[in-house]
Scaffold this motif. Structure first.
Motif, PDB file in Angstrom:
ATOM      1  N   PHE A  77     -68.774   1.187 -41.719  1.00 16.77           N
ATOM      2  CA  PHE A  77     -67.538   0.855 -41.729  1.00 16.77           C
ATOM      3  C   PHE A  77     -66.504   1.710 -41.784  1.00 16.77           C
ATOM      4  CE2 PHE A  77     -64.231  -0.592 -44.800  1.00 16.77           C
ATOM      5  CZ  PHE A  77     -63.734  -1.664 -44.108  1.00 16.77           C
ATOM      6  N   HIS A 105     -65.877   2.211 -38.009  1.00 18.09           N
ATOM      7  CA  HIS A 105     -65.570   1.160 -37.276  1.00 18.09           C
ATOM      8  C   HIS A 105     -63.838   1.005 -37.771  1.00 18.09           C
ATOM      9  CE1 HIS A 105     -64.363  -3.083 -36.415  1.00 18.09           C
ATOM     10  NE2 HIS A 105     -63.891  -3.381 -37.524  1.00 18.09           N
ATOM     11  N   ARG A 165     -61.075   1.554 -34.766  1.00 18.29           N
ATOM     12  CA  ARG A 165     -60.177   0.311 -34.351  1.00 18.29           C
ATOM     13  C   ARG A 165     -58.697   0.792 -34.388  1.00 18.29           C
ATOM     14  NH1 ARG A 165     -60.036  -5.689 -36.145  1.00 18.29           N
ATOM     15  NH2 ARG A 165     -58.419  -6.414 -34.940  1.00 18.29           N
ATOM     16  N   HIS A 216     -53.055   1.285 -41.359  1.00 21.31           N
ATOM     17  CA  HIS A 216     -53.962   1.040 -42.798  1.00 21.31           C
ATOM     18  C   HIS A 216     -55.431   1.193 -42.540  1.00 21.31           C
ATOM     19  CE1 HIS A 216     -55.996  -2.621 -42.546  1.00 21.31           C
ATOM     20  NE2 HIS A 216     -56.060  -2.741 -43.773  1.00 21.31           N
ATOM     21  N   MET A 217     -55.998   0.886 -41.182  1.00 16.23           N
ATOM     22  CA  MET A 217     -57.440   0.819 -40.814  1.00 16.23           C
ATOM     23  C   MET A 217     -57.632   2.512 -40.917  1.00 16.23           C
ATOM     24  SD  MET A 217     -57.699  -1.768 -37.935  1.00 16.23           S
ATOM     25  CE  MET A 217     -56.947  -3.258 -37.993  1.00 16.23           C
ATOM     26  N   VAL A 226     -59.599   6.499 -47.461  1.00 19.33           N
ATOM     27  CA  VAL A 226     -59.692   6.036 -48.842  1.00 19.33           C
ATOM     28  C   VAL A 226     -61.180   5.555 -49.095  1.00 19.33           C
ATOM     29  CG1 VAL A 226     -59.175   3.985 -50.214  1.00 19.33           C
ATOM     30  CG2 VAL A 226     -57.498   5.202 -49.171  1.00 19.33           C
ATOM     31  N   THR A 279     -52.316   2.829 -47.355  1.00 15.27           N
ATOM     32  CA  THR A 279     -53.215   1.669 -47.065  1.00 15.27           C
ATOM     33  C   THR A 279     -52.608   0.354 -47.827  1.00 15.27           C
ATOM     34  OG1 THR A 279     -54.961   3.248 -47.035  1.00 15.27           O
ATOM     35  CG2 THR A 279     -55.429   0.807 -47.008  1.00 15.27           C
ATOM     36  N   TYR A 318     -48.279  -6.111 -43.261  1.00 16.94           N
ATOM     37  CA  TYR A 318     -48.958  -7.166 -42.392  1.00 16.94           C
ATOM     38  C   TYR A 318     -48.801  -8.548 -42.973  1.00 16.94           C
ATOM     39  CZ  TYR A 318     -51.935  -9.268 -39.084  1.00 16.94           C
ATOM     40  OH  TYR A 318     -52.606 -10.100 -38.181  1.00 16.94           O
ATOM     41  N   GLY A 324     -48.798 -13.064 -42.103  1.00 14.42           N
ATOM     42  CA  GLY A 324     -49.985 -13.647 -42.896  1.00 14.42           C
ATOM     43  C   GLY A 324     -51.170 -13.207 -42.575  1.00 14.42           C
ATOM     44  N   VAL A 373     -55.439 -14.181 -41.222  1.00 11.67           N
ATOM     45  CA  VAL A 373     -56.183 -15.420 -40.713  1.00 11.67           C
ATOM     46  C   VAL A 373     -56.757 -16.511 -41.315  1.00 11.67           C
ATOM     47  CG1 VAL A 373     -58.564 -13.646 -41.006  1.00 11.67           C
ATOM     48  CG2 VAL A 373     -58.065 -15.107 -38.657  1.00 11.67           C
ATOM     49  N   PHE A 406     -55.586 -10.827 -50.664  1.00  7.42           N
ATOM     50  CA  PHE A 406     -55.479  -9.634 -50.315  1.00  7.42           C
ATOM     51  C   PHE A 406     -54.377  -9.006 -50.531  1.00  7.42           C
ATOM     52  CE2 PHE A 406     -58.507  -8.636 -46.435  1.00  7.42           C
ATOM     53  CZ  PHE A 406     -59.537  -9.473 -46.818  1.00  7.42           C
ATOM     54  N   TYR A 455     -54.757  -7.503 -53.951  1.00 10.53           N
ATOM     55  CA  TYR A 455     -55.463  -6.268 -53.652  1.00 10.53           C
ATOM     56  C   TYR A 455     -54.653  -5.194 -53.362  1.00 10.53           C
ATOM     57  CZ  TYR A 455     -59.193  -3.337 -51.235  1.00 10.53           C
ATOM     58  OH  TYR A 455     -59.961  -2.346 -50.757  1.00 10.53           O
ATOM     59  N   GLY A 456     -53.771  -5.421 -52.610  1.00  9.84           N
ATOM     60  CA  GLY A 456     -52.821  -4.209 -52.304  1.00  9.84           C
ATOM     61  C   GLY A 456     -52.020  -3.996 -53.335  1.00  9.84           C
ATOM     62  N   SER A 472     -63.211  -3.081 -49.609  1.00  7.99           N
ATOM     63  CA  SER A 472     -63.064  -3.497 -48.222  1.00  7.99           C
ATOM     64  C   SER A 472     -64.244  -3.295 -47.687  1.00  7.99           C
ATOM     65  CB  SER A 472     -61.769  -2.724 -47.528  1.00  7.99           C
ATOM     66  OG  SER A 472     -60.872  -3.062 -47.678  1.00  7.99           O
ATOM     67  N   ARG A 513     -67.468  -6.515 -46.459  1.00  4.61           N
ATOM     68  CA  ARG A 513     -68.279  -6.499 -45.311  1.00  4.61           C
ATOM     69  C   ARG A 513     -69.715  -6.484 -45.904  1.00  4.61           C
ATOM     70  NH1 ARG A 513     -62.915  -5.192 -44.961  1.00  4.61           N
ATOM     71  NH2 ARG A 513     -62.261  -5.225 -42.856  1.00  4.61           N
TER      72      ARG A 513
HETATM   73  C1  HEM Z   1     -59.981   0.395 -48.629  1.00  3.78           C
HETATM   74  C2  HEM Z   1     -59.647   0.383 -47.378  1.00  3.78           C
HETATM   75  C3  HEM Z   1     -59.505  -0.361 -46.415  1.00  3.78           C
HETATM   76  C4  HEM Z   1     -59.871  -0.288 -45.140  1.00  3.78           C
HETATM   77  C5  HEM Z   1     -60.977   0.783 -44.709  1.00  3.78           C
HETATM   78  C6  HEM Z   1     -59.602  -1.489 -44.381  1.00  3.78           C
HETATM   79  C7  HEM Z   1     -59.888  -1.928 -43.048  1.00  3.78           C
HETATM   80  C8  HEM Z   1     -59.647  -2.731 -42.309  1.00  3.78           C
HETATM   81  C9  HEM Z   1     -60.044  -3.161 -41.128  1.00  3.78           C
HETATM   82  C10 HEM Z   1     -60.916  -2.242 -40.221  1.00  3.78           C
HETATM   83  C11 HEM Z   1     -59.386  -4.284 -40.632  1.00  3.78           C
HETATM   84  C12 HEM Z   1     -59.670  -5.179 -39.395  1.00  3.78           C
HETATM   85  C13 HEM Z   1     -60.697  -6.120 -39.661  1.00  3.78           C
HETATM   86  C14 HEM Z   1     -62.195  -5.440 -39.132  1.00  3.78           C
HETATM   87  O1  HEM Z   1     -62.002  -4.919 -37.824  1.00  3.78           O
HETATM   88  O2  HEM Z   1     -63.004  -5.557 -39.811  1.00  3.78           O
HETATM   89  C15 HEM Z   1     -58.723  -4.919 -41.966  1.00  3.78           C
HETATM   90  C16 HEM Z   1     -57.891  -6.015 -41.849  1.00  3.78           C
HETATM   91  C17 HEM Z   1     -57.139  -6.490 -43.003  1.00  3.78           C
HETATM   92  N1  HEM Z   1     -56.690  -5.726 -44.091  1.00  3.78           N
HETATM   93 FE1  HEM Z   1     -57.633  -3.918 -44.593  1.00  3.78          FE
HETATM   94  N2  HEM Z   1     -58.668  -2.035 -45.049  1.00  3.78           N
HETATM   95  C18 HEM Z   1     -58.455  -1.457 -46.362  1.00  3.78           C
HETATM   96  C19 HEM Z   1     -57.725  -1.864 -47.463  1.00  3.78           C
HETATM   97  C20 HEM Z   1     -56.873  -2.913 -47.355  1.00  3.78           C
HETATM   98  C21 HEM Z   1     -55.821  -3.358 -48.528  1.00  3.78           C
HETATM   99  C22 HEM Z   1     -55.773  -2.501 -49.632  1.00  3.78           C
HETATM  100  C23 HEM Z   1     -55.212  -4.510 -48.128  1.00  3.78           C
HETATM  101  C24 HEM Z   1     -54.075  -5.077 -48.916  1.00  3.78           C
HETATM  102  C25 HEM Z   1     -53.177  -5.150 -48.768  1.00  3.78           C
HETATM  103  C26 HEM Z   1     -55.740  -4.826 -46.828  1.00  3.78           C
HETATM  104  C27 HEM Z   1     -55.402  -5.837 -46.029  1.00  3.78           C
HETATM  105  C28 HEM Z   1     -55.754  -6.137 -44.543  1.00  3.78           C
HETATM  106  C29 HEM Z   1     -55.261  -7.415 -44.160  1.00  3.78           C
HETATM  107  C30 HEM Z   1     -54.401  -8.302 -44.554  1.00  3.78           C
HETATM  108  C31 HEM Z   1     -56.031  -7.703 -42.724  1.00  3.78           C
HETATM  109  C32 HEM Z   1     -56.133  -8.556 -41.808  1.00  3.78           C
HETATM  110  C33 HEM Z   1     -56.733  -9.729 -42.125  1.00  3.78           C
HETATM  111  C34 HEM Z   1     -56.425 -10.739 -41.044  1.00  3.78           C
HETATM  112  O3  HEM Z   1     -57.218 -10.689 -39.850  1.00  3.78           O
HETATM  113  O4  HEM Z   1     -55.619 -11.585 -40.892  1.00  3.78           O
HETATM  114  N3  HEM Z   1     -56.699  -3.754 -46.353  1.00  3.78           N
HETATM  115  N4  HEM Z   1     -58.918  -3.975 -42.697  1.00  3.78           N
END
Ligand code: HEM
Length: 227
Positions: free
Chosen positions: A25, A28, A32, A60-61, A67, A101, A108, A113, A115, A124, A127-128, A164, A168
């Motif tokens: 992960f 990935h 990405r 953030h990715m 993180v 992050t 975003y 919004g 998906v 989410f 969570y943030g 996160s 998965r």
């Molecule tokens: C802890 C570390 C985090 C990692 C490694 C991470 C990683 C990712 C990745 C890789 C994606 C793209 C989807 C995918 O390719 O699987 C994603 C989507 C997203 N993440 Fe994170 N994330 C983290 C934390 C957070 C936090 C704290 C928030 C909240 C604010 C957040 C909100 C989102 C949102 C809103 C999306 C898009 C969802 C959509 O497709 O509509 N993530 N994240």
């Protein structure tokens, strides 16, 4: 003495296993994010909204990958005890990365919004917000030498930092279990627009239950903190 050595060995083995498990992960997310930040449109996939919010999500990715990795390192008691300076420096880096992050994800959500719609955005979003609070509290309390509360907030930050990956992991386990039962059950409750029952539970279940268990554990085992 022997029991302590055995416990340390098990702890190290568990942490190494966790470190290996998160790698797929982590790479990935970092890949990405980096590809997206380089301007390659293939990384966008189904992300939507203004360019700025997509860039914030790609950033953030990358910071999120950091993180996830640093959460495991901070969890390692043997590292903390043997190399306190490493613990302090990686803790600072973790706090900054977690802050970025959380902010990137929230930008975003606010502008594009998610998906999965309102449920996912709310879950989410919380969570943030929690990640940002934990990223501020953990170093702040260490600076005030309030090590007991620093430890509590640090553990909350680690749980959130691994959240996160848990998300998965839950899907992987769910598909593993339901698909091994047969074609009819394979992926039950999962929909491509995240409207399935499993999806709707998951948006909360990847961090809230873990935080609740942690709170319960902290109340059962208040520990004096050694510097
Ligand atoms: C802890 C570390 C985090 C990692 C490694 C991470 C990683 C990712 C990745 C890789 C994606 C793209 C989807 C995918 O390719 O699987 C994603 C989507 C997203 N993440 Fe994170 N994330 C983290 C934390 C957070 C936090 C704290 C928030 C909240 C604010 C957040 C909100 C989102 C949102 C809103 C999306 C898009 C969802 C959509 O497709 O509509 N993530 N994240």
């Amino acid at each position: 003495m022997q029991r302590i050595a055995a416990r340390t060995a098990w702890t190290i083995a568990g942490l190494l296993l966790l470190f290996v498990l998160i790698q797929g992960f982590v790479w990935h997310a970092a890949y990405r994010g980096a590809v997206g930040l380089s301007g390659d449109p293939t990384a966008i996939e189904r992300l939507t909204g203004p360019r700025g919010s997509i860039v914030a999500l790609f950033a953030h990715m990358v910071t999120g990958a950091l993180v996830t990795t640093l959460s495991v390192i901070q969890l390692a008691g043997p590292i903390r005890r043997r190399w306190p300076r490493l613990h302090r420096n990686s803790g600072r880096l973790l706090a900054v990365a977690a802050l970025l992050t959380g902010i990137g994800g929230l930008v975003y959500i606010a502008r594009s919004g998610t998906v999965g719609g309102t449920d996912m955005s709310a879950a989410f979003g919380l969570y943030g917000v929690l990640m940002i609070i934990a990223a501020i509290q953990t170093p702040r309390l260490a600076m005030h030498r309030d090590y007991d509360r620093h430890r509590r907030w640090g553990l909350r930050l680690i749980i959130l930092g691994l959240g996160s990956w848990f998300y998965r992991l839950h899907y992987g386990l769910w598909f593993g279990i339901t698909c091994s039962l047969g074609d009819a059950t394979c992926g039950m409750g999962v929909q491509s627009d995240f409207s399935g029952l499993f999806d709707r539970i998951q948006v909360w279940a990847f961090y809230l239950p873990y935080l609740l268990v942690l709170e319960w554990w902290l109340r059962r085992r208040p520990q004096p903190v050694r510097r």
